[in-house]
Write a protein that holds these residues in place. Structure first.
Motif, PDB file in Angstrom:
ATOM      1  N   VAL A 161      10.474  -7.124 -10.437  1.00  0.00           N
ATOM      2  CA  VAL A 161      11.859  -7.161  -9.937  1.00  0.00           C
ATOM      3  C   VAL A 161      12.458  -5.761  -9.982  1.00  0.00           C
ATOM      4  O   VAL A 161      12.376  -5.064 -11.003  1.00  0.00           O
ATOM      5  N   ARG A 162      13.069  -5.365  -8.882  1.00  0.00           N
ATOM      6  CA  ARG A 162      13.706  -4.052  -8.808  1.00  0.00           C
ATOM      7  C   ARG A 162      14.973  -4.012  -9.658  1.00  0.00           C
ATOM      8  O   ARG A 162      15.773  -4.944  -9.639  1.00  0.00           O
ATOM      9  N   ARG A 163      15.146  -2.907 -10.381  1.00  0.00           N
ATOM     10  CA  ARG A 163      16.374  -2.745 -11.169  1.00  0.00           C
ATOM     11  C   ARG A 163      17.580  -2.510 -10.275  1.00  0.00           C
ATOM     12  O   ARG A 163      18.690  -2.928 -10.591  1.00  0.00           O
ATOM     13  N   ASN A 165      19.772 -18.310  -1.914  1.00  0.00           N
ATOM     14  CA  ASN A 165      20.121 -19.080  -3.111  1.00  0.00           C
ATOM     15  C   ASN A 165      21.238 -20.078  -2.838  1.00  0.00           C
ATOM     16  O   ASN A 165      21.233 -21.186  -3.379  1.00  0.00           O
ATOM     17  N   SER A 166      22.190 -19.694  -1.990  1.00  0.00           N
ATOM     18  CA  SER A 166      23.288 -20.606  -1.661  1.00  0.00           C
ATOM     19  C   SER A 166      22.803 -21.808  -0.862  1.00  0.00           C
ATOM     20  O   SER A 166      23.433 -22.866  -0.859  1.00  0.00           O
ATOM     21  N   MET A 167      21.669 -21.649  -0.166  1.00  0.00           N
ATOM     22  CA  MET A 167      21.095 -22.735   0.616  1.00  0.00           C
ATOM     23  C   MET A 167      20.123 -23.576  -0.194  1.00  0.00           C
ATOM     24  O   MET A 167      19.454 -24.458   0.346  1.00  0.00           O
ATOM     25  N   GLY A 168      20.001 -23.281  -1.483  1.00  0.00           N
ATOM     26  CA  GLY A 168      19.148 -24.091  -2.347  1.00  0.00           C
ATOM     27  C   GLY A 168      17.708 -23.652  -2.407  1.00  0.00           C
ATOM     28  O   GLY A 168      16.855 -24.368  -2.928  1.00  0.00           O
ATOM     29  N   VAL A 169      17.400 -22.443  -1.873  1.00  0.00           N
ATOM     30  CA  VAL A 169      16.029 -21.937  -1.913  1.00  0.00           C
ATOM     31  C   VAL A 169      15.852 -21.142  -3.196  1.00  0.00           C
ATOM     32  O   VAL A 169      16.589 -20.191  -3.464  1.00  0.00           O
ATOM     33  N   ASN A 170      14.862 -21.516  -3.997  1.00  0.00           N
ATOM     34  CA  ASN A 170      14.640 -20.888  -5.295  1.00  0.00           C
ATOM     35  C   ASN A 170      13.774 -19.642  -5.135  1.00  0.00           C
ATOM     36  O   ASN A 170      12.543 -19.701  -5.158  1.00  0.00           O
ATOM     37  N   ILE A 171      14.422 -18.483  -4.942  1.00  0.00           N
ATOM     38  CA  ILE A 171      13.682 -17.229  -4.900  1.00  0.00           C
ATOM     39  C   ILE A 171      14.243 -16.284  -5.957  1.00  0.00           C
ATOM     40  O   ILE A 171      15.390 -16.414  -6.373  1.00  0.00           O
ATOM     41  N   ILE A 172      13.417 -15.340  -6.376  1.00  0.00           N
ATOM     42  CA  ILE A 172      13.802 -14.402  -7.426  1.00  0.00           C
ATOM     43  C   ILE A 172      14.566 -13.242  -6.798  1.00  0.00           C
ATOM     44  O   ILE A 172      14.079 -12.599  -5.864  1.00  0.00           O
ATOM     45  N   TYR A 173      15.753 -12.972  -7.319  1.00  0.00           N
ATOM     46  CA  TYR A 173      16.615 -11.917  -6.775  1.00  0.00           C
ATOM     47  C   TYR A 173      15.942 -10.554  -6.921  1.00  0.00           C
ATOM     48  O   TYR A 173      15.415 -10.208  -7.974  1.00  0.00           O
ATOM     49  N   ASN A 174      15.945  -9.786  -5.834  1.00  0.00           N
ATOM     50  CA  ASN A 174      15.374  -8.431  -5.783  1.00  0.00           C
ATOM     51  C   ASN A 174      13.869  -8.399  -6.055  1.00  0.00           C
ATOM     52  O   ASN A 174      13.333  -7.389  -6.517  1.00  0.00           O
ATOM     53  N   HIS A 175      13.208  -9.504  -5.770  1.00  0.00           N
ATOM     54  CA  HIS A 175      11.739  -9.553  -5.896  1.00  0.00           C
ATOM     55  C   HIS A 175      11.133  -9.709  -4.512  1.00  0.00           C
ATOM     56  O   HIS A 175      11.583 -10.545  -3.715  1.00  0.00           O
ATOM     57  N   ALA A 176      10.107  -8.909  -4.231  1.00  0.00           N
ATOM     58  CA  ALA A 176       9.415  -9.007  -2.941  1.00  0.00           C
ATOM     59  C   ALA A 176       8.060  -9.681  -3.160  1.00  0.00           C
ATOM     60  O   ALA A 176       7.993 -10.851  -3.494  1.00  0.00           O
ATOM     61  N   ASP A 177       6.961  -8.930  -3.004  1.00  0.00           N
ATOM     62  CA  ASP A 177       5.639  -9.515  -3.198  1.00  0.00           C
ATOM     63  C   ASP A 177       4.837  -8.783  -4.261  1.00  0.00           C
ATOM     64  O   ASP A 177       3.609  -8.844  -4.282  1.00  0.00           O
ATOM     65  N   ALA A 218       0.808  -1.223   0.000  1.00  0.00           N
ATOM     66  CA  ALA A 218       0.000   0.000   0.000  1.00  0.00           C
ATOM     67  C   ALA A 218       0.838   1.269   0.000  1.00  0.00           C
ATOM     68  O   ALA A 218       0.297   2.361  -0.184  1.00  0.00           O
ATOM     69  N   ASP A 219       2.143   1.170   0.186  1.00  0.00           N
ATOM     70  CA  ASP A 219       2.963   2.359   0.414  1.00  0.00           C
ATOM     71  C   ASP A 219       3.376   3.118  -0.840  1.00  0.00           C
ATOM     72  O   ASP A 219       4.088   4.114  -0.774  1.00  0.00           O
ATOM     73  N   LEU A 220       2.967   2.640  -2.017  1.00  0.00           N
ATOM     74  CA  LEU A 220       3.253   3.277  -3.302  1.00  0.00           C
ATOM     75  C   LEU A 220       4.734   3.298  -3.675  1.00  0.00           C
ATOM     76  O   LEU A 220       5.163   4.080  -4.531  1.00  0.00           O
ATOM     77  N   GLN A 221       5.506   2.436  -3.051  1.00  0.00           N
ATOM     78  CA  GLN A 221       6.914   2.350  -3.435  1.00  0.00           C
ATOM     79  C   GLN A 221       7.093   1.539  -4.717  1.00  0.00           C
ATOM     80  O   GLN A 221       8.001   1.807  -5.506  1.00  0.00           O
ATOM     81  N   ASP A 222       6.238   0.543  -4.914  1.00  0.00           N
ATOM     82  CA  ASP A 222       6.285  -0.231  -6.156  1.00  0.00           C
ATOM     83  C   ASP A 222       5.654   0.589  -7.281  1.00  0.00           C
ATOM     84  O   ASP A 222       4.623   1.228  -7.097  1.00  0.00           O
ATOM     85  N   ASP A 223       6.258   0.550  -8.443  1.00  0.00           N
ATOM     86  CA  ASP A 223       5.852   1.381  -9.578  1.00  0.00           C
ATOM     87  C   ASP A 223       4.556   0.861 -10.200  1.00  0.00           C
ATOM     88  O   ASP A 223       4.527  -0.199 -10.826  1.00  0.00           O
ATOM     89  N   VAL A 237       9.310  -8.564 -14.811  1.00  0.00           N
ATOM     90  CA  VAL A 237       9.140  -7.182 -15.260  1.00  0.00           C
ATOM     91  C   VAL A 237       9.965  -6.308 -14.321  1.00  0.00           C
ATOM     92  O   VAL A 237       9.800  -6.373 -13.101  1.00  0.00           O
ATOM     93  N   TYR A 238      10.842  -5.497 -14.883  1.00  0.00           N
ATOM     94  CA  TYR A 238      11.751  -4.687 -14.073  1.00  0.00           C
ATOM     95  C   TYR A 238      11.186  -3.279 -13.872  1.00  0.00           C
ATOM     96  O   TYR A 238      10.552  -2.707 -14.769  1.00  0.00           O
ATOM     97  N   TYR A 239      11.431  -2.745 -12.683  1.00  0.00           N
ATOM     98  CA  TYR A 239      10.932  -1.404 -12.362  1.00  0.00           C
ATOM     99  C   TYR A 239      11.844  -0.755 -11.332  1.00  0.00           C
ATOM    100  O   TYR A 239      12.657  -1.427 -10.679  1.00  0.00           O
ATOM    101  N   ASP A 240      11.693   0.554 -11.193  1.00  0.00           N
ATOM    102  CA  ASP A 240      12.441   1.309 -10.184  1.00  0.00           C
ATOM    103  C   ASP A 240      11.539   1.566  -8.994  1.00  0.00           C
ATOM    104  O   ASP A 240      10.391   2.018  -9.155  1.00  0.00           O
ATOM    105  N   ARG A 241      12.033   1.304  -7.822  1.00  0.00           N
ATOM    106  CA  ARG A 241      11.244   1.478  -6.603  1.00  0.00           C
ATOM    107  C   ARG A 241      11.318   2.928  -6.140  1.00  0.00           C
ATOM    108  O   ARG A 241      12.381   3.553  -6.147  1.00  0.00           O
ATOM    109  N   ASN A 242      10.179   3.462  -5.722  1.00  0.00           N
ATOM    110  CA  ASN A 242      10.085   4.859  -5.295  1.00  0.00           C
ATOM    111  C   ASN A 242      10.268   4.984  -3.783  1.00  0.00           C
ATOM    112  O   ASN A 242      10.230   4.001  -3.045  1.00  0.00           O
ATOM    113  N   GLU A 243      10.419   6.226  -3.348  1.00  0.00           N
ATOM    114  CA  GLU A 243      10.407   6.506  -1.920  1.00  0.00           C
ATOM    115  C   GLU A 243       8.985   6.318  -1.406  1.00  0.00           C
ATOM    116  O   GLU A 243       8.013   6.480  -2.145  1.00  0.00           O
TER     117      GLU A 243
END
Length: 338
Positions: free
Chosen positions: A135-137, A158-170, A109-114, A206-212
Protein backbone atom coordinates in the motif's frame (compact mmCIF):
# COMPACT_ATOMS: atom_id res chain seq x y z
CA UNK A 1 0.17 -18.18 13.76
CA UNK A 2 3.75 -18.22 12.46
CA UNK A 3 4.87 -20.64 9.76
CA UNK A 4 7.77 -22.77 10.94
CA UNK A 5 9.73 -24.38 8.13
CA UNK A 6 12.93 -26.43 8.15
CA UNK A 7 13.78 -25.30 4.62
CA UNK A 8 13.52 -21.77 3.17
CA UNK A 9 10.39 -20.95 1.19
CA UNK A 10 10.32 -20.98 -2.61
CA UNK A 11 9.38 -17.53 -3.89
CA UNK A 12 8.22 -16.47 -7.35
CA UNK A 13 8.16 -12.90 -8.58
CA UNK A 14 5.66 -12.36 -11.40
CA UNK A 15 6.18 -9.30 -13.60
CA UNK A 16 3.88 -8.47 -16.56
CA UNK A 17 5.72 -6.58 -19.32
CA UNK A 18 4.52 -4.56 -22.29
CA UNK A 19 7.14 -2.71 -24.36
CA UNK A 20 9.56 -2.46 -21.42
CA UNK A 21 12.91 -2.70 -23.24
CA UNK A 22 14.16 0.57 -21.71
CA UNK A 23 13.69 -0.49 -18.10
CA UNK A 24 13.89 -4.30 -18.20
CA UNK A 25 17.71 -4.73 -17.90
CA UNK A 26 17.72 -2.58 -14.76
CA UNK A 27 14.67 -4.41 -13.40
CA UNK A 28 16.39 -7.78 -13.85
CA UNK A 29 19.57 -6.46 -12.21
CA UNK A 30 17.80 -5.09 -9.13
CA UNK A 31 15.51 -8.09 -8.63
CA UNK A 32 18.48 -10.46 -8.96
CA UNK A 33 20.33 -8.58 -6.21
CA UNK A 34 17.25 -8.83 -3.97
CA UNK A 35 16.92 -12.60 -4.51
CA UNK A 36 20.66 -13.17 -4.04
CA UNK A 37 20.45 -11.39 -0.70
CA UNK A 38 17.39 -13.37 0.40
CA UNK A 39 19.00 -16.68 -0.63
CA UNK A 40 22.22 -15.75 1.16
CA UNK A 41 20.40 -15.30 4.47
CA UNK A 42 18.22 -18.38 3.82
CA UNK A 43 14.99 -16.38 3.67
CA UNK A 44 14.11 -18.08 0.38
CA UNK A 45 15.18 -21.20 -1.51
CA UNK A 46 17.72 -20.94 -4.33
CA UNK A 47 15.07 -22.40 -6.69
CA UNK A 48 13.06 -19.18 -6.42
CA UNK A 49 12.25 -17.55 -9.78
CA UNK A 50 11.54 -14.25 -11.50
CA UNK A 51 8.83 -14.84 -14.10
CA UNK A 52 8.48 -12.17 -16.78
CA UNK A 53 5.27 -12.29 -18.84
CA UNK A 54 5.61 -10.53 -22.19
CA UNK A 55 2.13 -9.23 -22.97
CA UNK A 56 2.50 -9.03 -26.76
CA UNK A 57 5.30 -6.43 -26.75
CA UNK A 58 6.36 -4.90 -30.08
CA UNK A 59 9.89 -3.99 -28.98
CA UNK A 60 12.86 -6.05 -27.75
CA UNK A 61 11.25 -7.06 -24.45
CA UNK A 62 11.10 -10.77 -25.27
CA UNK A 63 14.65 -10.85 -26.59
CA UNK A 64 15.90 -9.35 -23.32
CA UNK A 65 13.97 -11.96 -21.33
CA UNK A 66 15.34 -14.84 -23.44
CA UNK A 67 18.92 -13.61 -23.07
CA UNK A 68 18.52 -13.14 -19.32
CA UNK A 69 17.12 -16.66 -19.06
CA UNK A 70 20.40 -18.03 -20.43
CA UNK A 71 22.70 -16.26 -17.99
CA UNK A 72 20.50 -15.66 -14.95
CA UNK A 73 19.41 -18.70 -12.92
CA UNK A 74 16.33 -16.89 -11.60
CA UNK A 75 14.83 -15.53 -14.84
CA UNK A 76 12.04 -17.37 -16.65
CA UNK A 77 9.68 -16.02 -19.30
CA UNK A 78 6.27 -16.43 -20.89
CA UNK A 79 5.40 -14.74 -24.17
CA UNK A 80 1.70 -14.27 -24.87
CA UNK A 81 0.55 -14.61 -28.47
CA UNK A 82 -1.09 -11.17 -28.37
CA UNK A 83 -1.66 -8.28 -26.02
CA UNK A 84 -4.16 -9.75 -23.55
CA UNK A 85 -4.08 -6.88 -21.07
CA UNK A 86 -2.23 -6.37 -17.80
CA UNK A 87 -4.62 -8.41 -15.65
CA UNK A 88 -4.60 -11.43 -17.96
CA UNK A 89 -0.81 -11.30 -18.33
CA UNK A 90 -0.48 -11.19 -14.56
CA UNK A 91 -2.88 -14.13 -14.23
CA UNK A 92 -0.83 -16.16 -16.73
CA UNK A 93 2.26 -15.74 -14.57
CA UNK A 94 0.37 -16.52 -11.37
CA UNK A 95 -1.10 -19.70 -12.86
CA UNK A 96 2.37 -20.99 -13.66
CA UNK A 97 4.02 -19.87 -10.44
CA UNK A 98 1.53 -21.57 -8.14
CA UNK A 99 2.73 -25.01 -9.30
CA UNK A 100 6.21 -24.70 -7.78
CA UNK A 101 6.21 -21.83 -5.27
CA UNK A 102 5.11 -21.41 -1.67
CA UNK A 103 4.18 -17.80 -2.31
CA UNK A 104 4.17 -15.31 -5.18
CA UNK A 105 4.79 -11.58 -5.27
CA UNK A 106 3.34 -9.68 -8.23
CA UNK A 107 5.00 -6.42 -9.21
CA UNK A 108 5.18 -4.10 -12.24
CA UNK A 109 8.32 -3.88 -14.37
CA UNK A 110 8.71 -0.09 -14.18
CA UNK A 111 10.52 -0.06 -10.79
CA UNK A 112 8.06 2.40 -9.30
CA UNK A 113 7.12 -0.04 -6.54
CA UNK A 114 9.74 -0.16 -3.78
CA UNK A 115 11.68 -3.44 -4.03
CA UNK A 116 13.18 -2.89 -0.59
CA UNK A 117 9.93 -4.03 1.08
CA UNK A 118 10.05 -7.53 -0.50
CA UNK A 119 11.81 -8.96 2.61
CA UNK A 120 9.03 -7.40 4.71
CA UNK A 121 6.46 -9.20 2.54
CA UNK A 122 8.20 -12.51 3.24
CA UNK A 123 8.42 -11.74 6.94
CA UNK A 124 4.67 -11.12 7.08
CA UNK A 125 4.07 -14.36 5.14
CA UNK A 126 6.14 -16.26 7.70
CA UNK A 127 4.04 -14.62 10.41
CA UNK A 128 1.00 -16.46 9.04
CA UNK A 129 -0.44 -14.00 6.51
CA UNK A 130 -1.65 -15.54 3.25
CA UNK A 131 -2.04 -12.16 1.54
CA UNK A 132 0.23 -9.16 1.99
CA UNK A 133 -0.91 -5.97 0.27
CA UNK A 134 1.62 -3.35 -0.79
CA UNK A 135 0.00 0.00 0.00
CA UNK A 136 1.31 3.42 -0.97
CA UNK A 137 1.87 5.86 1.88
CA UNK A 138 0.95 8.81 -0.32
CA UNK A 139 0.73 10.11 -3.88
CA UNK A 140 3.23 12.96 -3.82
CA UNK A 141 4.85 11.72 -7.07
CA UNK A 142 1.53 11.85 -8.98
CA UNK A 143 0.18 14.83 -10.86
CA UNK A 144 -2.75 16.65 -9.26
CA UNK A 145 -5.14 15.17 -11.84
CA UNK A 146 -3.95 11.58 -11.39
CA UNK A 147 -3.89 11.88 -7.60
CA UNK A 148 -7.42 13.32 -7.48
CA UNK A 149 -8.92 10.80 -9.92
CA UNK A 150 -7.19 7.81 -8.26
CA UNK A 151 -8.36 8.73 -4.79
CA UNK A 152 -11.84 9.40 -6.15
CA UNK A 153 -11.87 5.96 -7.76
CA UNK A 154 -11.05 4.14 -4.51
CA UNK A 155 -13.67 6.12 -2.61
CA UNK A 156 -16.26 5.50 -5.33
CA UNK A 157 -15.57 1.75 -5.34
CA UNK A 158 -15.88 1.52 -1.56
CA UNK A 159 -19.10 3.54 -1.60
CA UNK A 160 -20.53 1.02 -4.07
CA UNK A 161 -19.77 -1.87 -1.73
CA UNK A 162 -16.66 -3.15 -3.54
CA UNK A 163 -14.06 -4.35 -1.04
CA UNK A 164 -10.73 -3.06 -2.35
CA UNK A 165 -7.66 -1.90 -0.45
CA UNK A 166 -7.17 1.88 -0.55
CA UNK A 167 -4.04 2.96 -2.48
CA UNK A 168 -3.20 -0.64 -3.38
CA UNK A 169 -2.59 -1.68 -6.98
CA UNK A 170 -1.14 -5.08 -7.91
CA UNK A 171 1.93 -5.14 -5.66
CA UNK A 172 1.08 -8.01 -3.32
CA UNK A 173 2.15 -11.36 -1.94
CA UNK A 174 -0.16 -14.38 -2.15
CA UNK A 175 0.30 -17.83 -0.69
CA UNK A 176 -0.06 -21.03 -2.69
CA UNK A 177 -3.53 -21.78 -1.33
CA UNK A 178 -4.74 -18.27 -2.19
CA UNK A 179 -3.55 -18.79 -5.77
CA UNK A 180 -5.34 -22.13 -5.93
CA UNK A 181 -8.58 -20.49 -4.84
CA UNK A 182 -8.01 -17.65 -7.31
CA UNK A 183 -8.01 -20.27 -10.06
CA UNK A 184 -11.59 -21.15 -9.11
CA UNK A 185 -12.79 -17.76 -10.38
CA UNK A 186 -13.75 -18.36 -14.01
CA UNK A 187 -14.85 -14.85 -14.97
CA UNK A 188 -13.48 -13.28 -18.13
CA UNK A 189 -13.71 -9.68 -16.91
CA UNK A 190 -10.74 -9.70 -14.53
CA UNK A 191 -10.28 -7.13 -11.80
CA UNK A 192 -7.79 -8.75 -9.43
CA UNK A 193 -7.85 -5.90 -6.91
CA UNK A 194 -11.46 -6.81 -6.23
CA UNK A 195 -11.13 -10.60 -6.51
CA UNK A 196 -8.27 -11.13 -4.05
CA UNK A 197 -10.09 -9.70 -0.99
CA UNK A 198 -13.05 -11.98 -1.77
CA UNK A 199 -10.89 -15.05 -1.12
CA UNK A 200 -10.37 -14.13 2.51
CA UNK A 201 -7.66 -15.70 4.68
CA UNK A 202 -5.45 -13.73 7.00
CA UNK A 203 -3.99 -10.61 5.41
CA UNK A 204 -1.98 -7.55 6.29
CA UNK A 205 -0.57 -4.43 4.65
CA UNK A 206 2.98 -3.24 4.05
CA UNK A 207 3.40 0.48 3.38
CA UNK A 208 5.94 1.93 0.96
CA UNK A 209 6.75 5.06 -1.03
CA UNK A 210 6.31 4.85 -4.78
CA UNK A 211 9.21 6.00 -6.95
CA UNK A 212 9.32 7.80 -10.26
CA UNK A 213 9.39 5.56 -13.32
CA UNK A 214 13.01 4.51 -14.01
CA UNK A 215 12.74 4.65 -17.82
CA UNK A 216 10.22 4.44 -20.65
CA UNK A 217 6.65 5.70 -20.72
CA UNK A 218 3.60 4.80 -18.69
CA UNK A 219 1.50 2.03 -20.25
CA UNK A 220 -1.64 3.39 -18.59
CA UNK A 221 -2.72 6.61 -20.34
CA UNK A 222 -5.97 8.31 -19.33
CA UNK A 223 -8.08 6.25 -21.75
CA UNK A 224 -6.84 2.94 -20.31
CA UNK A 225 -7.16 4.19 -16.74
CA UNK A 226 -10.80 5.14 -17.32
CA UNK A 227 -11.55 1.80 -19.01
CA UNK A 228 -9.88 -0.08 -16.14
CA UNK A 229 -11.87 1.89 -13.55
CA UNK A 230 -15.13 1.29 -15.42
CA UNK A 231 -14.33 -2.43 -15.66
CA UNK A 232 -13.76 -2.56 -11.93
CA UNK A 233 -17.04 -0.83 -11.15
CA UNK A 234 -19.22 -2.85 -13.51
CA UNK A 235 -17.53 -6.17 -12.64
CA UNK A 236 -18.23 -5.92 -8.92
CA UNK A 237 -21.22 -3.70 -8.41
CA UNK A 238 -24.77 -3.29 -9.75
CA UNK A 239 -25.02 0.12 -8.08
CA UNK A 240 -24.97 2.01 -11.43
CA UNK A 241 -28.08 0.10 -12.53
CA UNK A 242 -29.74 0.88 -9.23
CA UNK A 243 -28.82 4.55 -9.60
CA UNK A 244 -30.50 4.56 -12.99
CA UNK A 245 -33.65 3.11 -11.42
CA UNK A 246 -33.50 5.78 -8.71
CA UNK A 247 -33.10 8.55 -11.29
CA UNK A 248 -36.02 7.12 -13.26
CA UNK A 249 -38.20 7.15 -10.15
CA UNK A 250 -37.19 10.75 -9.36
CA UNK A 251 -37.97 11.76 -12.93
CA UNK A 252 -41.41 10.15 -12.57
CA UNK A 253 -42.06 12.16 -9.40
CA UNK A 254 -40.80 15.32 -11.07
CA UNK A 255 -43.09 14.77 -14.07
CA UNK A 256 -46.04 14.14 -11.75
CA UNK A 257 -45.53 17.46 -9.95
CA UNK A 258 -44.93 19.22 -13.28
CA UNK A 259 -48.25 17.86 -14.55
CA UNK A 260 -50.05 19.27 -11.52
CA UNK A 261 -48.28 22.62 -12.02
CA UNK A 262 -49.26 22.75 -15.71
CA UNK A 263 -52.89 21.86 -14.99
CA UNK A 264 -53.15 24.55 -12.30
CA UNK A 265 -51.71 27.15 -14.67
CA UNK A 266 -54.07 26.01 -17.42
CA UNK A 267 -57.14 26.46 -15.23
CA UNK A 268 -55.86 29.86 -14.10
CA UNK A 269 -55.32 30.90 -17.72
CA UNK A 270 -51.57 31.50 -17.33
CA UNK A 271 -50.43 28.98 -19.93
CA UNK A 272 -48.21 30.03 -22.82
CA UNK A 273 -46.23 28.14 -25.40
CA UNK A 274 -42.61 27.73 -24.28
CA UNK A 275 -40.18 26.45 -26.86
CA UNK A 276 -37.13 26.76 -24.55
CA UNK A 277 -38.58 24.74 -21.69
CA UNK A 278 -39.79 22.09 -24.14
CA UNK A 279 -36.33 21.72 -25.75
CA UNK A 280 -34.57 21.58 -22.38
CA UNK A 281 -36.94 18.86 -21.21
CA UNK A 282 -36.46 16.80 -24.37
CA UNK A 283 -32.66 17.03 -24.24
CA UNK A 284 -32.53 16.34 -20.52
CA UNK A 285 -34.77 13.28 -20.63
CA UNK A 286 -33.13 12.04 -23.84
CA UNK A 287 -29.68 12.33 -22.25
CA UNK A 288 -30.75 10.34 -19.20
CA UNK A 289 -32.23 7.64 -21.43
CA UNK A 290 -29.02 7.31 -23.48
CA UNK A 291 -26.86 7.12 -20.34
CA UNK A 292 -29.21 4.49 -18.91
CA UNK A 293 -29.06 2.45 -22.11
CA UNK A 294 -25.26 2.74 -22.09
CA UNK A 295 -24.98 1.34 -18.57
CA UNK A 296 -27.42 -1.47 -19.30
CA UNK A 297 -25.57 -2.24 -22.54
CA UNK A 298 -22.26 -2.43 -20.64
CA UNK A 299 -23.65 -5.03 -18.25
CA UNK A 300 -25.23 -7.02 -21.11
CA UNK A 301 -21.89 -6.91 -22.95
CA UNK A 302 -20.11 -8.33 -19.90
CA UNK A 303 -22.70 -11.10 -19.62
CA UNK A 304 -22.14 -11.83 -23.34
CA UNK A 305 -18.37 -12.16 -22.81
CA UNK A 306 -18.78 -14.31 -19.72
CA UNK A 307 -21.20 -16.69 -21.47
CA UNK A 308 -18.76 -17.20 -24.35
CA UNK A 309 -16.01 -18.08 -21.82
CA UNK A 310 -13.23 -17.56 -24.33
CA UNK A 311 -9.63 -18.27 -23.21
CA UNK A 312 -8.08 -15.28 -21.44
CA UNK A 313 -4.69 -15.65 -23.14
CA UNK A 314 -2.57 -17.89 -25.36
CA UNK A 315 1.10 -18.63 -24.72
CA UNK A 316 3.22 -18.36 -27.87
CA UNK A 317 6.66 -19.04 -26.41
CA UNK A 318 8.11 -20.02 -23.08
CA UNK A 319 11.50 -20.47 -21.47
CA UNK A 320 9.90 -22.24 -18.53
CA UNK A 321 10.44 -25.76 -19.85
CA UNK A 322 13.90 -25.18 -21.28
CA UNK A 323 16.01 -27.97 -19.68
CA UNK A 324 18.97 -27.00 -17.54
CA UNK A 325 21.25 -29.05 -19.80
CA UNK A 326 20.17 -26.99 -22.79
CA UNK A 327 20.86 -23.81 -20.82
CA UNK A 328 24.33 -25.14 -20.04
CA UNK A 329 25.01 -25.93 -23.72
CA UNK A 330 23.92 -22.45 -24.77
CA UNK A 331 26.16 -20.82 -22.16
CA UNK A 332 29.15 -22.94 -23.32
CA UNK A 333 28.43 -22.08 -26.95
CA UNK A 334 28.22 -18.37 -26.23
CA UNK A 335 31.41 -18.57 -24.18
CA UNK A 336 33.23 -20.31 -27.06
CA UNK A 337 32.13 -17.77 -29.69
CA UNK A 338 33.23 -14.90 -27.45
Amino acid sequence: MERKSVTPITLALVIPCFNEEDVLPETIKRLTLILDELVKYKNIHSDSKIIFVDDGSRDKTWGIIEEANIFNKYVQGLKLARNAGHQNALLAGLNYAKDFSDCVISIDADLQDDLAVIPKFIEEFNNGNDIVYGVRRGRSTDTFFKRTTAQGFYKLMNSMGVNIIYNHADYRLMSKRVLEHLGEFKEVNLFLRGLIPLIGYKSTEVYYDRNERFAGESKYPLKKMLAFAFDGITSFSVTPIRLISAIGFLMFLFSFFMAIYILINKFLGHTSSGWSSLMISIWFIGGIQLVALGFIGEYIGKIYREVKARPKYFIEKSTLNLPDQRNKEIKELVGTTN
